[in-house]
Design a protein around this motif. Structure first.
Motif, PDB file in Angstrom:
ATOM      1  N   LEU A   1       4.977  -1.230 -16.489  1.00 58.29           N
ATOM      2  CA  LEU A   1       4.349  -2.240 -16.878  1.00 58.29           C
ATOM      3  C   LEU A   1       5.031  -3.550 -17.251  1.00 58.29           C
ATOM      4  CD1 LEU A   1       1.303  -2.718 -17.711  1.00 58.29           C
ATOM      5  CD2 LEU A   1       1.749  -2.022 -20.126  1.00 58.29           C
TER       6      LEU A   1
ATOM      7  N   TYR B   1       0.604  -6.757 -16.327  1.00 53.40           N
ATOM      8  CA  TYR B   1       0.186  -5.931 -15.197  1.00 53.40           C
ATOM      9  C   TYR B   1       1.264  -5.094 -14.764  1.00 53.40           C
ATOM     10  CZ  TYR B   1       3.603  -9.132 -13.187  1.00 53.40           C
ATOM     11  OH  TYR B   1       4.636 -10.168 -12.940  1.00 53.40           O
TER      12      TYR B   1
ATOM     13  N   ARG C   1       0.712  -3.965  -6.853  1.00 50.28           N
ATOM     14  CA  ARG C   1       0.190  -3.646  -8.130  1.00 50.28           C
ATOM     15  C   ARG C   1      -0.597  -2.504  -8.348  1.00 50.28           C
ATOM     16  NH1 ARG C   1      -1.234  -9.526 -11.076  1.00 50.28           N
ATOM     17  NH2 ARG C   1       0.449 -10.517 -10.628  1.00 50.28           N
TER      18      ARG C   1
ATOM     19  N   LYS D   1      -3.580  -0.563 -10.344  1.00 53.30           N
ATOM     20  CA  LYS D   1      -4.838  -0.831 -11.173  1.00 53.30           C
ATOM     21  C   LYS D   1      -4.968   0.189 -12.061  1.00 53.30           C
ATOM     22  CE  LYS D   1      -9.962  -1.036 -10.390  1.00 53.30           C
ATOM     23  NZ  LYS D   1     -11.012  -0.902  -9.295  1.00 53.30           N
ATOM     24  N   ASP D   2      -5.555  -0.242 -13.449  1.00 48.21           N
ATOM     25  CA  ASP D   2      -5.628   0.426 -14.455  1.00 48.21           C
ATOM     26  C   ASP D   2      -4.648   1.538 -14.765  1.00 48.21           C
ATOM     27  OD1 ASP D   2      -8.215  -0.750 -14.746  1.00 48.21           O
ATOM     28  OD2 ASP D   2      -9.246   0.714 -13.306  1.00 48.21           O
ATOM     29  N   PRO D   3      -3.441   1.134 -15.114  1.00 48.69           N
ATOM     30  CA  PRO D   3      -2.263   1.933 -15.472  1.00 48.69           C
ATOM     31  C   PRO D   3      -2.620   2.576 -16.726  1.00 48.69           C
ATOM     32  CG  PRO D   3      -1.547  -0.267 -16.004  1.00 48.69           C
ATOM     33  CD  PRO D   3      -3.155  -0.300 -15.365  1.00 48.69           C
ATOM     34  N   SER D   4      -2.085   4.072 -16.796  1.00 42.18           N
ATOM     35  CA  SER D   4      -1.992   4.615 -17.971  1.00 42.18           C
ATOM     36  C   SER D   4      -0.965   5.694 -18.070  1.00 42.18           C
ATOM     37  CB  SER D   4      -3.263   5.454 -18.172  1.00 42.18           C
ATOM     38  OG  SER D   4      -3.488   6.672 -17.455  1.00 42.18           O
TER      39      SER D   4
ATOM     40  N   GLU E   1      -4.824   1.714  -6.321  1.00 41.27           N
ATOM     41  CA  GLU E   1      -5.643   2.615  -7.403  1.00 41.27           C
ATOM     42  C   GLU E   1      -5.236   4.248  -7.205  1.00 41.27           C
ATOM     43  OE1 GLU E   1      -9.705   2.077  -7.839  1.00 41.27           O
ATOM     44  OE2 GLU E   1     -10.335   3.060  -5.664  1.00 41.27           O
TER      45      GLU E   1
END
Length: 109
Positions: free
Chosen positions: A50, A64, A80, A82-85, A107
C-alpha cells in the motif's frame, strides 16, 4: 462475472520470450526484435504493498496499492490492486478489470 481485460506486454519475435516491457532488447536472446503483444489478464498475486504517501504526480489518487501479478501467460507485471485489505495474501487469483494511468487495475476473484 465479467471477463478479464487483456494486459499489454511485449513479445520477442526471434525467440518468443514474453516480457512486461517497455524495453528495446529481449532479455533472453538479446535481439532488438520486441513487438507489442497482449496476454490474458488473469493470474496469481505475487505480492502487493500500500502506497500511503504517493509521489507528487499521483497525489490526487490518494493512497493506492501496487501489485505484482504473475499472469497465466507466465510473465510478471506490475499494476494496481483494487480494494486492498490485509486479508488478501500472495497466491490469490486476480484479473485485470480496468486501465489506470499507464498500468492496469487488478481485482481478486
Amino acid at each position: 462475472m465479467p471477463e478479464a481485460l487483456p494486459v499489454s506486454i511485449v513479445c520477442c519475435t526471434a525467440c518468443g520470450a514474453l516480457d512486461p516491457g517497455p524495453r528495446e532488447v529481449c532479455p533472453k536472446c538479446f535481439k532488438a526484435t520486441l513487438a507489442p503483444a497482449t496476454a490474458p489478464g488473469t493470474g496469481t498475486l505475487v505480492s502487493w504493498t500500500l502506497i500511503r504517501r504517493p509521489p507528487a504526480q499521483y497525489r490526487e489518487d490518494g493512497q493506492y496499492a501496487v501489485a505484482i501479478v504473475k499472469l497465466d501467460a507466465g510473465v510478471q507485471v506490475t499494476g494496481r490492486l483494487k480494494d486492498p485489505s490485509e486479508a488478501i495474501k500472495p497466491g490469490a487469483r486476480v484479473r485485470a478489470v480496468a486501465p489506470v494511468r499507464s498500468t492496469v487495475l487488478f481485482e481478486v476473484i
